[in-house]
Design a protein around this motif. Structure first.
Motif, PDB file in Angstrom:
ATOM      1  N   ILE A 295      19.336   7.917 -15.438  1.00 15.15           N
ATOM      2  CA  ILE A 295      19.113   9.168 -16.020  1.00 15.15           C
ATOM      3  C   ILE A 295      19.998  10.165 -15.681  1.00 15.15           C
ATOM      4  O   ILE A 295      20.828  10.754 -16.504  1.00 15.15           O
ATOM      5  N   TRP A 296      20.252  10.295 -14.276  1.00 14.29           N
ATOM      6  CA  TRP A 296      20.847  11.221 -13.760  1.00 14.29           C
ATOM      7  C   TRP A 296      22.587  11.204 -13.738  1.00 14.29           C
ATOM      8  O   TRP A 296      22.911   9.806 -13.654  1.00 14.29           O
ATOM      9  N   ARG A 297      23.318  12.007 -14.198  1.00 15.42           N
ATOM     10  CA  ARG A 297      25.025  11.894 -14.332  1.00 15.42           C
ATOM     11  C   ARG A 297      25.471  11.912 -12.811  1.00 15.42           C
ATOM     12  O   ARG A 297      24.924  12.810 -12.177  1.00 15.42           O
ATOM     13  N   TRP A 298      26.369  10.987 -12.347  1.00 13.56           N
ATOM     14  CA  TRP A 298      26.671  11.155 -11.010  1.00 13.56           C
ATOM     15  C   TRP A 298      27.645  12.252 -10.954  1.00 13.56           C
ATOM     16  O   TRP A 298      28.407  12.398 -11.906  1.00 13.56           O
ATOM     17  N   GLY A 299      27.591  12.948  -9.836  1.00 12.58           N
ATOM     18  CA  GLY A 299      28.443  14.207  -9.544  1.00 12.58           C
ATOM     19  C   GLY A 299      28.550  14.385  -8.136  1.00 12.58           C
ATOM     20  O   GLY A 299      28.173  13.488  -7.401  1.00 12.58           O
ATOM     21  N   PRO A 300      29.492  15.183  -8.064  1.00 15.06           N
ATOM     22  CA  PRO A 300      29.924  15.448  -6.483  1.00 15.06           C
ATOM     23  C   PRO A 300      28.919  16.045  -5.718  1.00 15.06           C
ATOM     24  O   PRO A 300      28.820  15.865  -4.419  1.00 15.06           O
ATOM     25  N   HIS A 301      28.112  16.657  -6.350  1.00 16.11           N
ATOM     26  CA  HIS A 301      26.890  17.384  -5.488  1.00 16.11           C
ATOM     27  C   HIS A 301      25.891  15.954  -4.859  1.00 16.11           C
ATOM     28  O   HIS A 301      25.521  16.249  -3.650  1.00 16.11           O
TER      29      HIS A 301
END
Length: 136
Positions: free
Chosen positions: A16-22
């Motif tokens: 569900i979560w989009r991968w991001g730099p955080h």
């Protein structure tokens, strides 16, 4: 009443979560902390054992990481630069978390910017450190 649909996830999942730099810097913070603790402890114990073992034992330890001229060899460079990069990455993400602990930086764009800044700063600080140290 809760839905009993088996196709529906019970809680947010990685899909569900989009991968991001955080997310990346959060994982890097844990990995660098564990890596520095593990590698640092192993090197310290090996170094202390080499010191206690005498001159020949210490020479073996030294020869693993340096050339005959006393400069770092490939293994020494990988370990030294890797530990330095880990230190600066861990430090930068720690500073980022300190800022987040004050309640600032939770806006999505700001959070991503700070996350990217930690990676850029850690690479830059590592390069500056080794340039100052006179990497040969």
């Amino acid at each position: 009443m809760a839905s009993r649909n088996p196709a529906r996830p019970l809680s947010p999942h990685l899909q569900i979560w989009r991968w991001g730099p955080h997310m990346l810097v959060s994982i890097l913070h844990r990995a660098t902390g564990s890596g520095m603790a593990t590698v640092g402890t192993l090197l310290l114990v090996w170094w202390l054992a080499a010191l206690a073992g005498g001159a020949e034992s210490y020479a073996t330890f030294r020869d693993v990481f340096t050339t005959e001229a006393g400069h770092l060899n490939v293994i020494g460079l990988v370990v030294a630069v890797g530990l330095t990069l880990s230190l600066f990455q861990h430090m930068m993400t720690g500073i980022r978390h300190l800022v987040l602990d004050t309640g600032a930086g939770y806006e999505l764009k700001t959070n991503k910017t700070y996350a990217m800044a930690t990676m850029v700063a850690s690479v830059a600080l590592t390069a500056i450190f080794w340039l100052v140290m006179g990497l040969n």
